[in-house]
Design an enzyme around this catalytic site. Structure first.
Site, PDB file in Angstrom:
ATOM      1  N   SER A   1     -48.935  -7.708 -49.850  1.00  0.00           N
ATOM      2  CA  SER A   1     -49.227  -6.624 -48.916  1.00  0.00           C
ATOM      3  C   SER A   1     -48.785  -6.994 -47.502  1.00  0.00           C
ATOM      4  O   SER A   1     -48.816  -8.172 -47.114  1.00  0.00           O
ATOM      5  CB  SER A   1     -50.747  -6.386 -48.924  1.00  0.00           C
ATOM      6  OG  SER A   1     -51.113  -5.598 -47.827  1.00  0.00           O
TER       7      SER A   1
ATOM      8  N   TYR B   1     -59.498  -9.288 -47.709  1.00  0.00           N
ATOM      9  CA  TYR B   1     -58.498  -8.749 -48.645  1.00  0.00           C
ATOM     10  C   TYR B   1     -57.116  -9.368 -48.364  1.00  0.00           C
ATOM     11  O   TYR B   1     -56.443  -9.864 -49.279  1.00  0.00           O
ATOM     12  CB  TYR B   1     -58.425  -7.219 -48.509  1.00  0.00           C
ATOM     13  CG  TYR B   1     -57.208  -6.632 -49.193  1.00  0.00           C
ATOM     14  CD1 TYR B   1     -57.082  -6.646 -50.578  1.00  0.00           C
ATOM     15  CD2 TYR B   1     -56.151  -6.092 -48.446  1.00  0.00           C
ATOM     16  CE1 TYR B   1     -55.953  -6.128 -51.214  1.00  0.00           C
ATOM     17  CE2 TYR B   1     -55.029  -5.573 -49.070  1.00  0.00           C
ATOM     18  CZ  TYR B   1     -54.927  -5.593 -50.446  1.00  0.00           C
ATOM     19  OH  TYR B   1     -53.799  -5.099 -51.070  1.00  0.00           O
TER      20      TYR B   1
ATOM     21  N   LYS C   1     -54.520 -12.084 -50.652  1.00  0.00           N
ATOM     22  CA  LYS C   1     -53.080 -11.920 -50.922  1.00  0.00           C
ATOM     23  C   LYS C   1     -52.298 -13.127 -50.423  1.00  0.00           C
ATOM     24  O   LYS C   1     -51.386 -13.608 -51.089  1.00  0.00           O
ATOM     25  CB  LYS C   1     -52.563 -10.633 -50.255  1.00  0.00           C
ATOM     26  CG  LYS C   1     -53.119  -9.362 -50.872  1.00  0.00           C
ATOM     27  CD  LYS C   1     -52.593  -9.163 -52.299  1.00  0.00           C
ATOM     28  CE  LYS C   1     -53.240  -8.007 -53.000  1.00  0.00           C
ATOM     29  NZ  LYS C   1     -52.890  -7.910 -54.416  1.00  0.00           N
TER      30      LYS C   1
HETATM   31  P1  NAD Z   1     -55.139   0.597 -57.920  1.00  0.00           P
HETATM   32  O1  NAD Z   1     -56.564   0.265 -57.694  1.00  0.00           O
HETATM   33  O2  NAD Z   1     -54.760   2.018 -58.088  1.00  0.00           O
HETATM   34  O3  NAD Z   1     -54.580  -0.233 -59.172  1.00  0.00           O
HETATM   35  C1  NAD Z   1     -55.033  -1.513 -59.500  1.00  0.00           C
HETATM   36  C2  NAD Z   1     -55.323  -1.510 -60.995  1.00  0.00           C
HETATM   37  O4  NAD Z   1     -55.761  -2.812 -61.377  1.00  0.00           O
HETATM   38  C3  NAD Z   1     -56.434  -0.535 -61.386  1.00  0.00           C
HETATM   39  O5  NAD Z   1     -56.001   0.232 -62.486  1.00  0.00           O
HETATM   40  C4  NAD Z   1     -57.617  -1.438 -61.752  1.00  0.00           C
HETATM   41  O6  NAD Z   1     -58.404  -0.846 -62.763  1.00  0.00           O
HETATM   42  C5  NAD Z   1     -56.892  -2.688 -62.213  1.00  0.00           C
HETATM   43  N1  NAD Z   1     -57.633  -3.947 -62.045  1.00  0.00           N
HETATM   44  C6  NAD Z   1     -58.241  -4.425 -60.932  1.00  0.00           C
HETATM   45  N2  NAD Z   1     -58.783  -5.629 -61.192  1.00  0.00           N
HETATM   46  C7  NAD Z   1     -58.501  -5.934 -62.479  1.00  0.00           C
HETATM   47  C8  NAD Z   1     -58.780  -7.031 -63.316  1.00  0.00           C
HETATM   48  N3  NAD Z   1     -59.491  -8.075 -62.886  1.00  0.00           N
HETATM   49  N4  NAD Z   1     -58.309  -7.016 -64.575  1.00  0.00           N
HETATM   50  C9  NAD Z   1     -57.601  -5.963 -65.047  1.00  0.00           C
HETATM   51  N5  NAD Z   1     -57.321  -4.881 -64.301  1.00  0.00           N
HETATM   52  C10 NAD Z   1     -57.758  -4.868 -63.025  1.00  0.00           C
HETATM   53  O7  NAD Z   1     -54.312  -0.047 -56.725  1.00  0.00           O
HETATM   54  P2  NAD Z   1     -52.777   0.136 -56.358  1.00  0.00           P
HETATM   55  O8  NAD Z   1     -52.704   0.920 -55.109  1.00  0.00           O
HETATM   56  O9  NAD Z   1     -52.019   0.579 -57.532  1.00  0.00           O
HETATM   57  O10 NAD Z   1     -52.424  -1.377 -55.996  1.00  0.00           O
HETATM   58  C11 NAD Z   1     -51.817  -2.248 -56.922  1.00  0.00           C
HETATM   59  C12 NAD Z   1     -51.677  -3.617 -56.282  1.00  0.00           C
HETATM   60  O11 NAD Z   1     -50.906  -3.494 -55.089  1.00  0.00           O
HETATM   61  C13 NAD Z   1     -53.016  -4.245 -55.882  1.00  0.00           C
HETATM   62  O12 NAD Z   1     -52.950  -5.633 -56.137  1.00  0.00           O
HETATM   63  C14 NAD Z   1     -53.078  -3.990 -54.388  1.00  0.00           C
HETATM   64  O13 NAD Z   1     -53.822  -4.971 -53.716  1.00  0.00           O
HETATM   65  C15 NAD Z   1     -51.611  -4.059 -53.999  1.00  0.00           C
HETATM   66  N6  NAD Z   1     -51.282  -3.303 -52.788  1.00  0.00           N
HETATM   67  C16 NAD Z   1     -51.589  -1.961 -52.733  1.00  0.00           C
HETATM   68  C17 NAD Z   1     -51.283  -1.246 -51.570  1.00  0.00           C
HETATM   69  C18 NAD Z   1     -51.627   0.228 -51.441  1.00  0.00           C
HETATM   70  O14 NAD Z   1     -51.625   0.746 -50.334  1.00  0.00           O
HETATM   71  N7  NAD Z   1     -51.902   0.949 -52.530  1.00  0.00           N
HETATM   72  C19 NAD Z   1     -50.659  -1.878 -50.479  1.00  0.00           C
HETATM   73  C20 NAD Z   1     -50.363  -3.234 -50.598  1.00  0.00           C
HETATM   74  C21 NAD Z   1     -50.668  -3.927 -51.756  1.00  0.00           C
END
Ligand code: NAD
Ligand code: UDP
Length: 336
Positions: free
Chosen positions: A124, A148, A152
Site C-alpha cells: 500500500s 495498518y 504492510k
Molecule cells: P477486501 O477486504 O475487499 O479483500 C480482502 C479479502 O481477504 C476479503 O475477501 C477477506 O475476507 C479476505 N481475508 C482477510 N483476512 C483473511 C485471512 N486471514 N484468511 C483468508 N482470507 C482473508 O480488501 P481489498 O480492498 O480487496 O484489499 C486487498 C488487499 O490489498 C489487502 O491486503 C489490502 O490491505 C490491500 N490494499 C487495499 C487497498 C484499497 O484501497 N482497497 C489499498 C492498498 C492496499
C-alpha cells in the site's frame, strides 16, 4: 498451472481473478469471508463460464494451505488476504499484525515447503507516510503513520530478506494507491461493510439514498481546493497491473517493488463533481472537520511500473465513477 489468490473474493482479488481468467490463467481462491461473500465466487464462475476452486479458510491455517498446494499445480501466489481498516488497526493492532504479518509468514512458509517461489504481495502507498516530496517514488523513505501501514511495511521487509536468502524467490510487492470502480460486467465490485470509510463507496451510498449526505473531511488543507487529494486508480487497471507483474516474476527473480497508481491526484470536490456529471446523481454534502490521521495529499510516481511492467493505468476518473455506480445499481439484486 494455476495461480492461488488469497483473499480472492475481496474487492481487488475478485477483479484480479477476472483479469487472470480473461488472460487464460486458471485460478484457485482461498478466502475466510471475513470481508467478502461466497456469492462472489459464483459471479466469477458466471463471468468465465467455468468452475473456480474456492476454499473457505484462513491464510494462517497451514493445513488448508497444504491441502491446496497438494491438490492443485500452483505456479504463483497473489496474496490479497489482509485487513485494511486504518482505524481498526489502531484499536486492535494485535489482530492486524497477526492477520497481515502472521498470515504472510504462514503463507510464505507453506510455499517454501511446496517449492513455490513466485509471489505477488498487496502492499500500500500507506508505507510511505508523511510525504517528504511528491509524487512518491519507490525510493521515497518509508515511515507509515498507523499500525495498518506498519503491517504492510513489515511484510515488505520480510519479503526483502527472503529474496536475498534464496535466489529462487521472484516477488512483486505492489504498492496500491486508491483503487475504485468495478468490472465492466458490473457483477463484481466493491462490497463495503455497513458504514464505508472510503470516499467512493460512501458517495455510492449517498447517490443511492442509503445515506443523506457526504461529509467532506476538511476543506482547509493546502491543496488545490482545500480538500484532500488522492491518486484514484480504476480497479481494472490495477488488476491488469497484476497480470503484468505475473509476467515479470515469471522471468525475473528477486524483489520488485512497484507503485500502482496513475500519477494524477484528484480532490474530494473534483471527485463529487465528476461523479455527479458521470452518473446524473446529485451528492448532497456538508463540510466537516478533518479526519484524524489524514494526509492532505499524496500520489504516485508511476514511471517505474511503466518501464518495468510495460503497464500504465488508462481509465479516467469518469470511467471509475460510472462503473462504481453501475455496479451499485446491480449490487442489491446480486448480493445480500
Ligand atoms: P477486501 O477486504 O475487499 O479483500 C480482502 C479479502 O481477504 C476479503 O475477501 C477477506 O475476507 C479476505 N481475508 C482477510 N483476512 C483473511 C485471512 N486471514 N484468511 C483468508 N482470507 C482473508 O480488501 P481489498 O480492498 O480487496 O484489499 C486487498 C488487499 O490489498 C489487502 O491486503 C489490502 O490491505 C490491500 N490494499 C487495499 C487497498 C484499497 O484501497 N482497497 C489499498 C492498498 C492496499
Ligand atoms: N473523504 C471524505 N469523506 C468521506 C471519506 C473520505 O472527505 O466520507 C476524503 C478523505 O479525507 C480523503 C479522501 O476522501 O481526503 C480519500 O479518502 P479514502 O478514505 O477513500 O482514502 P485514504 O484517505 O485512505 O487514501
Amino acid at each position: 498451472m494455476s495461480i492461488l489468490l488469497t483473499g480472492g473474493l475481496g474487492f481487488i482479488g475478485s477483479h484480479v481473478a477476472a483479469s487472470l481468467l480473461e488472460h487464460g490463467h486458471d485460478v484457485v481462491i482461498l478466502d475466510n469471508l471475513c470481508n467478502s461473500q461466497a456469492s462472489v465466487a459464483r459471479q466469477l464462475e458466471l463471468l468465465c463460464a467455468k468452475p473456480i476452486p474456492f476454499y473457505e479458510g484462513d491464510v494462517r491455517d497451514n493445513a488448508i494451505l497444504a491441502t491446496i498446494f497438494s491438490k492443485h499445480p500452483i505456479a504463483a501466489v497473489m496474496h490479497f488476504a489482509g485487513l485494511k481498516s486504518v482505524a481498526q488497526s489502531a484499536t486492535d493492532p494485535l489482530l492486524y499484525f497477526d492477520n497481515n504479518v502472521g498470515g504472510t509468514i504462514t503463507l510464505l512458509q507453506a510455499m517454501q515447503q511446496h517449492g513455490i517461489y513466485q509471489f505477488i504481495f498487496s502492499s500500500s502507498a500507506t508505507v510511505y507516510g508523511i510525504p517528504q516530496y511528491l509524487p512518491y517514488d519507490e525510493v521515497h523513505p518509508t515511515c507509515p503513520i498507523n499500525p495498518y501501514g506498519r503491517t504492510k511495511l513489515q511484510a515488505e521487509e520480510i519479503l526483502a530478506d527472503l529474496a536475498v536468502s534464496d535466489k529462487r524467490w521472484a516477488i512483486a510487492s505492489l504498492r496500491y494507491f486508491n483503487p475504485i470502480g468495478a468490472h465492466p460486467s458490473y457483477t463484481i465490485g466493491e462490497l463495503p461493510n455497513d458504514q464505508p470509510n472510503n470516499l467512493m463507496p460512501y458517495i455510492n451510498q449517498v447517490a443511492s439514498k442509503q445515506r443523506p449526505f457526504l461529509t467532506v473531511f476538511g476543506n482547509d488543507y493546502d491543496t488545490k481546493d482545500g480538500t484532500g487529494e488522492r491518486d484514484y486508480i480504476h480497479v481494472m487497471d490495477l488488476a491488469e497491473g497484476h497480470v503484468a507483474a505475473l509476467r515479470l516474476i515469471q522471468k525475473s527473480a528477486g524483489l520488485h517493488t512497484l507503485n500502482l497508481g496513475t500519477g494524477q491526484p484528484y480532490s474530494v470536490l473534483e471527485m463529487i463533481q465528476t461523479f455527479e456529471k458521470a452518473t446524473g446523481q446529485s451528492i448532497p454534502m456538508k463540510i466537516g472537520p478533518r479526519r484524524q490521521g489524514d494526509l492532505p495529499i499524496y500520489y504516485a510516481c508511476a514511471d517505474k511500473a511503466k518501464v518495468i511492467l510495460q503497464w500504465e493505468a488508462k481509465r479516467t476518473l469518469k470511467e471509475m465513477c460510472e462503473s462504481a455506480w453501475k455496479f451499485e445499481l446491480q449490487r442489491q439484486s446480486l448480493f445480500k
